[in-house]
Structure formats: C-alpha cells, structure tokens
Design a protein around this motif. Structure first.
Motif, PDB file in Angstrom:
ATOM      1  N   UNK A 147       0.920  -1.160  -0.154  1.00 22.61           N
ATOM      2  CA  UNK A 147      -0.170  -0.031   0.147  1.00 22.61           C
ATOM      3  C   UNK A 147       0.693   1.109  -0.107  1.00 22.61           C
ATOM      4  N   UNK A 148       2.211   1.260  -0.353  1.00 20.51           N
ATOM      5  CA  UNK A 148       2.849   2.259  -0.417  1.00 20.51           C
ATOM      6  C   UNK A 148       2.437   3.544  -1.325  1.00 20.51           C
ATOM      7  N   UNK A 149       1.802   3.017  -2.404  1.00 24.07           N
ATOM      8  CA  UNK A 149       1.408   3.884  -3.344  1.00 24.07           C
ATOM      9  C   UNK A 149       0.370   4.908  -2.871  1.00 24.07           C
ATOM     10  N   UNK A 150      -0.421   4.239  -1.877  1.00 25.53           N
ATOM     11  CA  UNK A 150      -1.606   5.059  -1.080  1.00 25.53           C
ATOM     12  C   UNK A 150      -1.065   6.201  -0.471  1.00 25.53           C
ATOM     13  N   UNK A 151       0.237   5.725   0.490  1.00 25.05           N
ATOM     14  CA  UNK A 151       0.851   6.718   1.171  1.00 25.05           C
ATOM     15  C   UNK A 151       1.309   8.110   0.585  1.00 25.05           C
ATOM     16  N   UNK A 152       1.617   7.904  -0.651  1.00 25.08           N
ATOM     17  CA  UNK A 152       1.933   9.162  -1.262  1.00 25.08           C
ATOM     18  C   UNK A 152       0.717  10.167  -1.314  1.00 25.08           C
ATOM     19  N   UNK A 153      -0.549   9.699  -1.382  1.00 25.35           N
ATOM     20  CA  UNK A 153      -1.570  10.642  -1.480  1.00 25.35           C
ATOM     21  C   UNK A 153      -2.075  11.052  -0.178  1.00 25.35           C
ATOM     22  N   UNK A 154      -1.119  11.137   0.930  1.00 28.47           N
ATOM     23  CA  UNK A 154      -1.367  11.513   2.405  1.00 28.47           C
ATOM     24  C   UNK A 154      -1.034  12.999   2.387  1.00 28.47           C
ATOM     25  N   UNK A 155      -2.008  14.001   3.127  1.00 31.45           N
ATOM     26  CA  UNK A 155      -1.567  15.437   3.213  1.00 31.45           C
ATOM     27  C   UNK A 155      -1.656  15.730   4.580  1.00 31.45           C
ATOM     28  N   UNK A 156      -0.693  16.000   5.207  1.00 30.59           N
ATOM     29  CA  UNK A 156      -0.848  16.588   6.636  1.00 30.59           C
ATOM     30  C   UNK A 156      -1.662  15.430   7.589  1.00 30.59           C
ATOM     31  N   UNK A 157      -1.103  13.954   7.355  1.00 31.59           N
ATOM     32  CA  UNK A 157      -1.825  12.929   8.229  1.00 31.59           C
ATOM     33  C   UNK A 157      -3.193  12.506   7.529  1.00 31.59           C
ATOM     34  N   UNK A 158      -3.861  13.415   6.643  1.00 30.91           N
ATOM     35  CA  UNK A 158      -5.170  12.852   6.132  1.00 30.91           C
ATOM     36  C   UNK A 158      -4.981  12.767   4.561  1.00 30.91           C
ATOM     37  N   UNK A 159      -5.599  11.719   4.191  1.00 29.96           N
ATOM     38  CA  UNK A 159      -5.831  11.260   2.670  1.00 29.96           C
ATOM     39  C   UNK A 159      -6.396  12.637   1.932  1.00 29.96           C
ATOM     40  N   UNK A 160      -5.781  12.843   0.786  1.00 27.37           N
ATOM     41  CA  UNK A 160      -6.372  13.950  -0.084  1.00 27.37           C
ATOM     42  C   UNK A 160      -7.394  13.369  -0.646  1.00 27.37           C
ATOM     43  N   UNK A 161      -8.559  14.308  -1.029  1.00 26.82           N
ATOM     44  CA  UNK A 161      -8.674  15.540  -0.485  1.00 26.82           C
ATOM     45  C   UNK A 161      -9.712  15.983   0.741  1.00 26.82           C
ATOM     46  N   UNK A 162      -9.224  15.325   1.900  1.00 27.73           N
ATOM     47  CA  UNK A 162     -10.159  15.486   3.018  1.00 27.73           C
ATOM     48  C   UNK A 162     -10.116  16.822   3.526  1.00 27.73           C
ATOM     49  N   UNK A 163      -8.974  17.327   3.978  1.00 27.12           N
ATOM     50  CA  UNK A 163      -8.546  18.681   4.551  1.00 27.12           C
ATOM     51  C   UNK A 163      -9.112  19.770   3.501  1.00 27.12           C
ATOM     52  N   UNK A 164      -8.655  19.773   2.149  1.00 29.68           N
ATOM     53  CA  UNK A 164      -9.259  20.723   1.363  1.00 29.68           C
ATOM     54  C   UNK A 164     -10.773  20.697   1.196  1.00 29.68           C
ATOM     55  N   UNK A 165     -11.615  19.622   1.340  1.00 32.33           N
ATOM     56  CA  UNK A 165     -12.892  19.483   1.075  1.00 32.33           C
ATOM     57  C   UNK A 165     -13.472  19.986   2.180  1.00 32.33           C
ATOM     58  N   UNK A 166     -13.158  19.680   3.641  1.00 37.54           N
ATOM     59  CA  UNK A 166     -13.696  20.288   4.592  1.00 37.54           C
ATOM     60  C   UNK A 166     -13.689  21.592   4.710  1.00 37.54           C
ATOM     61  N   UNK A 167     -12.536  22.301   4.513  1.00 32.67           N
ATOM     62  CA  UNK A 167     -12.492  23.777   4.344  1.00 32.67           C
ATOM     63  C   UNK A 167     -13.292  24.332   3.430  1.00 32.67           C
ATOM     64  N   UNK A 168     -13.224  23.562   2.030  1.00 24.75           N
ATOM     65  CA  UNK A 168     -14.273  24.318   1.035  1.00 24.75           C
ATOM     66  C   UNK A 168     -15.937  24.164   1.577  1.00 24.75           C
ATOM     67  N   UNK A 169     -15.961  23.247   2.065  1.00 26.03           N
ATOM     68  CA  UNK A 169     -17.556  22.976   2.730  1.00 26.03           C
ATOM     69  C   UNK A 169     -17.748  24.150   3.834  1.00 26.03           C
ATOM     70  N   UNK A 170     -16.769  24.146   4.694  1.00 21.98           N
ATOM     71  CA  UNK A 170     -17.082  25.208   5.794  1.00 21.98           C
ATOM     72  C   UNK A 170     -17.173  26.811   5.088  1.00 21.98           C
ATOM     73  N   UNK A 171     -16.220  26.931   4.308  1.00 16.19           N
ATOM     74  CA  UNK A 171     -15.997  28.440   3.669  1.00 16.19           C
ATOM     75  C   UNK A 171     -17.141  28.408   2.867  1.00 16.19           C
ATOM     76  N   UNK A 172     -17.565  27.585   1.903  1.00 12.53           N
ATOM     77  CA  UNK A 172     -18.761  27.801   1.091  1.00 12.53           C
ATOM     78  C   UNK A 172     -20.274  27.813   1.641  1.00 12.53           C
ATOM     79  N   UNK A 173     -20.365  27.074   2.850  1.00 13.18           N
ATOM     80  CA  UNK A 173     -21.438  27.343   3.447  1.00 13.18           C
ATOM     81  C   UNK A 173     -21.590  28.627   4.352  1.00 13.18           C
ATOM     82  N   UNK A 174     -20.629  29.148   4.608  1.00 13.97           N
ATOM     83  CA  UNK A 174     -20.719  30.141   5.169  1.00 13.97           C
ATOM     84  C   UNK A 174     -20.826  31.468   4.277  1.00 13.97           C
ATOM     85  N   UNK A 175     -20.216  31.396   3.188  1.00 13.81           N
ATOM     86  CA  UNK A 175     -20.704  32.287   1.931  1.00 13.81           C
ATOM     87  C   UNK A 175     -22.205  32.534   1.572  1.00 13.81           C
ATOM     88  N   UNK A 176     -22.491  31.241   1.476  1.00 10.53           N
ATOM     89  CA  UNK A 176     -23.929  30.807   0.869  1.00 10.53           C
ATOM     90  C   UNK A 176     -24.766  31.695   1.979  1.00 10.53           C
TER      91      UNK A 176
END
Length: 214
Positions: free
Chosen positions: A10-39
C-alpha cells in the motif's frame, strides 16, 4: 536476512496523504465550511433587503464551493488505484480539478465585486425616506447616480452593517479561492511531479562534448 523488511503493497496510497489525512479530506472540509458560510451570509443579506444586487450577495459562489467540496468527499470514498485505472476515479478527479479551478475564479470575482461595493459605500451620503435609504456618491452633482435600498429604516445598516458584511465576504471568498488553488496545485503536482528536464539537459551536454571530441 531475517531482519529485512519487505516494501508495503500500500505504499502507493501513502503518497496521497496530506498532513496526516488522505487527500482531499482537508481541502474538501475547508471548502465545505467556507462555501456554507458564504452562501448563508449571502442569503441572509438578500433576505434583509431584496434591492441588493446579486453581485453583492454572492450565495452563488458559496453554492459552487459547496458542490466542489461534496465532489471531493465523494472522491475520498473511492478506493485509490494507481494511474487512474478506473473510469469513475478518473472522471471524479478531472471534475474535482476543473470545478476547483472554476470555484477559484468565481470566488475571485466575488471578492472583486465586494471590494468595489465597499469602496462605493465608504463614500456614500445617505438619507432615509419612506422605509428606503437613498445614497449618493456626490451630493453636489445633481446628475450623480442614486442608490436606493428598500425595506431599510435606518441608513446606518447600509453604511456600517453592510460594509462589515462586505468585508467578511471578501475574507471568506479570498480564503475559498486560496483553498481551491491549493487543491488544484496538489492534484497537478501529484499527477505531473516527475519532470525530465534534467535528464534532457544531461544528454544534450553529453552530446555536445562528444561532438567536441570528434
């Protein structure tokens, strides 16, 4: 040797980790929070005064960012396979990349609209008349454009409260644009992070040296 460790499958999957989280968990959560606030802020401002233009209530930008976030969470649930061996994985990744880029552009437009409106409101001279607020940029010029805001009993809601609302929208949309750019950059780097410029330059230098020796 007994102490030798075999490489993990599973070494290939470990490349896709970002700050301890699998991509794109952190960007998606930030986008969801910011998008909901703007809307939510956009819908609240539109409900407070129906005369506000759509460019000053950018709920449309927030909705797009939320859609991108949901698509990122869907991509997170798909099991990773190297080199996009499934059509679903490839289609989701392409859609997430394109929509992230589009949301970045839309959020930048929302920032520009909010900044322009804020610069105008800071120069307004307003007066209240029959549940409406009439504002002008230049009270001396009789041909100066008049901005009319309906269902507002006190003009301070425009000059102060709405100005603060625009500042918040500028900050939120700017953060959403940065997150969208970061998501696009991470996906691009993950897909095209290997460049052959150095090898090409080495081969070119070796060829020139061989020609000089001849």
């Amino acid at each position: 040797m007994a102490g030798r460790r075999e490489p993990k499958a599973g070494g290939a999957e470990e490349v896709h980790a970002c700050c301890g989280c699998r991509f794109p968990l952190l960007p998606a959560l930030l986008q969801l929070a910011l998008g909901a606030s703007v809307a939510v802020l956009g819908f609240l401002a539109a409900a407070r005064s129906a005369s506000l233009p759509a460019r000053d209530t950018p709920h449309w930008a927030g909705i797009l960012v939320c859609v991108v976030a949901v698509l990122g969470l869907v991509m997170l649930c798909i099991s990773y396979q190297p080199d996009e061996k499934t059509c679903v994985q490839f289609a989701i990744k392409v859609a997430y990349f394109l929509l992230s880029a589009l949301s970045m552009i839309v959020c930048i437009l929302a920032v520009a609209f909010a900044a322009y409106s804020y610069s105008q409101i800071s120069q307004f001279s307003c007066e209240t008349a029959l549940e409406t607020c009439q504002c002008k940029l230049d009270t001396v010029d009789p041909l100066s454009r008049t901005f009319i805001y309906e269902d507002i009993s006190d003009c301070t809601e425009i000059t102060r409260t709405f100005s603060l609302y625009l500042l918040i929208q500028i900050v939120l949309n700017l953060l959403a644009a940065i997150v969208g750019f970061a998501a696009c950059f991470v996906m691009w780097k993950d897909r095209y992070q290997v460049f052959y410029v150095g090898i090409w330059l080495q081969s070119l230098t070796a060829g020139v040296q061989q020609q000089q020796k001849v």
